[in-house]
Design a protein around this motif. Structure first.
Motif, mmCIF file in Angstrom:
data_model
loop_
_atom_site.group_PDB
_atom_site.id
_atom_site.type_symbol
_atom_site.label_atom_id
_atom_site.label_comp_id
_atom_site.label_asym_id
_atom_site.label_seq_id
_atom_site.Cartn_x
_atom_site.Cartn_y
_atom_site.Cartn_z
ATOM 1 N N MET A 1 -14.628 -23.958 20.322
ATOM 2 C CA MET A 1 -14.728 -24.337 18.926
ATOM 3 C C MET A 1 -14.365 -23.128 18.065
ATOM 4 S SD MET A 1 -18.040 -25.680 16.723
ATOM 5 C CE MET A 1 -18.218 -27.091 17.782
ATOM 6 N N ILE A 2 -13.497 -23.362 17.112
ATOM 7 C CA ILE A 2 -13.129 -22.336 16.149
ATOM 8 C C ILE A 2 -13.725 -22.756 14.810
ATOM 9 C CG2 ILE A 2 -11.263 -21.074 15.007
ATOM 10 C CD1 ILE A 2 -11.188 -20.731 18.062
ATOM 11 N N ILE A 3 -14.592 -21.912 14.259
ATOM 12 C CA ILE A 3 -15.216 -22.184 12.968
ATOM 13 C C ILE A 3 -14.763 -21.117 11.992
ATOM 14 C CG2 ILE A 3 -17.386 -22.327 11.678
ATOM 15 C CD1 ILE A 3 -18.736 -23.314 14.224
ATOM 16 N N ALA A 59 -1.494 -14.359 8.374
ATOM 17 C CA ALA A 59 -0.793 -14.447 9.659
ATOM 18 C C ALA A 59 -1.567 -13.693 10.745
ATOM 19 C CB ALA A 59 0.629 -13.901 9.528
ATOM 20 N N ALA A 60 -2.124 -12.553 10.392
ATOM 21 C CA ALA A 60 -2.904 -11.775 11.364
ATOM 22 C C ALA A 60 -4.169 -12.523 11.774
ATOM 23 C CB ALA A 60 -3.255 -10.406 10.781
ATOM 24 N N ILE A 61 -4.841 -13.134 10.815
ATOM 25 C CA ILE A 61 -6.038 -13.919 11.133
ATOM 26 C C ILE A 61 -5.658 -15.098 12.020
ATOM 27 C CG2 ILE A 61 -7.884 -15.376 10.191
ATOM 28 C CD1 ILE A 61 -7.814 -13.536 7.687
ATOM 29 N N HIS A 62 -4.571 -15.791 11.651
ATOM 30 C CA HIS A 62 -4.135 -16.933 12.464
ATOM 31 C C HIS A 62 -3.837 -16.508 13.896
ATOM 32 C CE1 HIS A 62 -1.142 -19.782 14.139
ATOM 33 N NE2 HIS A 62 -2.075 -20.626 13.758
ATOM 34 N N ALA A 63 -3.223 -15.353 14.081
ATOM 35 C CA ALA A 63 -2.912 -14.873 15.434
ATOM 36 C C ALA A 63 -4.190 -14.725 16.258
ATOM 37 C CB ALA A 63 -2.152 -13.547 15.363
ATOM 38 N N HIS A 64 -5.250 -14.214 15.658
ATOM 39 C CA HIS A 64 -6.540 -14.084 16.368
ATOM 40 C C HIS A 64 -7.131 -15.457 16.679
ATOM 41 C CE1 HIS A 64 -7.377 -9.705 16.236
ATOM 42 N NE2 HIS A 64 -6.598 -9.730 15.158
ATOM 43 N N ILE A 65 -7.056 -16.360 15.715
ATOM 44 C CA ILE A 65 -7.564 -17.720 15.918
ATOM 45 C C ILE A 65 -6.806 -18.398 17.057
ATOM 46 C CG2 ILE A 65 -7.633 -20.031 14.876
ATOM 47 C CD1 ILE A 65 -8.294 -18.637 12.183
ATOM 48 N N LEU A 66 -5.486 -18.316 17.014
ATOM 49 C CA LEU A 66 -4.654 -18.963 18.024
ATOM 50 C C LEU A 66 -4.927 -18.385 19.413
ATOM 51 C CD1 LEU A 66 -2.451 -21.073 18.506
ATOM 52 C CD2 LEU A 66 -0.760 -19.288 18.062
ATOM 53 N N GLU A 67 -5.083 -17.061 19.488
ATOM 54 C CA GLU A 67 -5.370 -16.435 20.781
ATOM 55 C C GLU A 67 -6.698 -16.942 21.351
ATOM 56 O OE1 GLU A 67 -6.161 -12.109 22.911
ATOM 57 O OE2 GLU A 67 -5.784 -12.168 20.760
ATOM 58 N N ASP A 93 -1.566 -25.516 14.540
ATOM 59 C CA ASP A 93 -1.685 -25.716 15.990
ATOM 60 C C ASP A 93 -3.085 -25.459 16.548
ATOM 61 O OD1 ASP A 93 1.090 -26.336 16.125
ATOM 62 O OD2 ASP A 93 1.574 -24.196 16.265
ATOM 63 N N VAL A 94 -4.099 -25.442 15.684
ATOM 64 C CA VAL A 94 -5.467 -25.172 16.131
ATOM 65 C C VAL A 94 -6.443 -26.096 15.395
ATOM 66 C CG1 VAL A 94 -7.293 -23.436 16.328
ATOM 67 C CG2 VAL A 94 -4.911 -22.719 16.441
ATOM 68 N N PRO A 95 -7.315 -26.793 16.130
ATOM 69 C CA PRO A 95 -8.355 -27.566 15.442
ATOM 70 C C PRO A 95 -9.448 -26.618 14.948
ATOM 71 C CG PRO A 95 -8.573 -27.824 17.814
ATOM 72 C CD PRO A 95 -7.348 -26.974 17.573
#
Length: 173
Positions: A1-3, A59-67, A93-95
């Motif tokens: 889960m990503i919050i 973009a940097a935050i998204h990269a961490h989320i995606l990883e 690409d991330v719920p």
């Protein structure tokens, strides 16, 4: 889960996000830690960031989320995510489960005044509220409650489906 715990400066993203991550036994990413020196310098001088300033940061935050998502890890992120376009970029690409920390401007202003050494200045709060697109798809939490009560409320909501079709993404973790 990503919050993603979102809201204007002073709404409690770091406090609530850290406590939530501890309760979930997962990592907490402080979005502000990924701001460039140039962005921090601008905000320290009371200059609001532009969308162009925010783009590399988001973009940097998204990269961490995606990883984290690709590795199957739970993650709590503190990020203002004020505009819908920012949230769309973060969620590519991330719920994501969005938690919107909502508070009255007077309460938030008082909180900002109590942290004078932070780069986000009280004088910039109005620009944050002006930029804010309140999310339609978030768990909205009143920030006037104590942080532990806020975390308990969030946990009670994210551990059970709130909307049809998102049960699977909410049941992990």
């Amino acid at each position: 889960m990503i919050i993603v715990v979102m809201g204007v400066a002073g709404s409690g993203k770091t406090t609530v996000g850290t406590m939530l991550a501890e309760a979930m036994k997962c990592a907490f990413l402080e979005g502000d830690s990924l701001h460039s020196k140039a962005n921090i310098d601008k905000m320290s001088h009371g200059i609001p960031l532009t969308d162009a300033d925010r783009a590399p940061w988001l973009a940097a935050i998204h990269a961490h989320i995606l990883e984290a998502f690709e590795r199957g890890l739970d993650l709590v992120v503190g990020c203002s995510a004020l505009k819908q376009q920012y949230r769309k970029l973060l969620a590519k690409d991330v719920p994501i489960t969005w938690v919107y920390l909502k508070g009255h401007p007077a309460l938030i202003r008082a909180r900002l005044r109590s942290r004078p050494n932070h780069f986000m200045k009280v004088s910039m709060l109005a620009s944050q509220f002006d930029a804010l697109d309140e999310p339609a798809d978030a768990l909205v939490v009143d920030v006037s409650a104590p942080p532990n009560a806020i975390v308990e409320h969030i946990l009670s909501q994210v551990r059970r489906p709130r909307h049809a079709g998102v049960a699977e993404s909410r049941s992990k973790g």
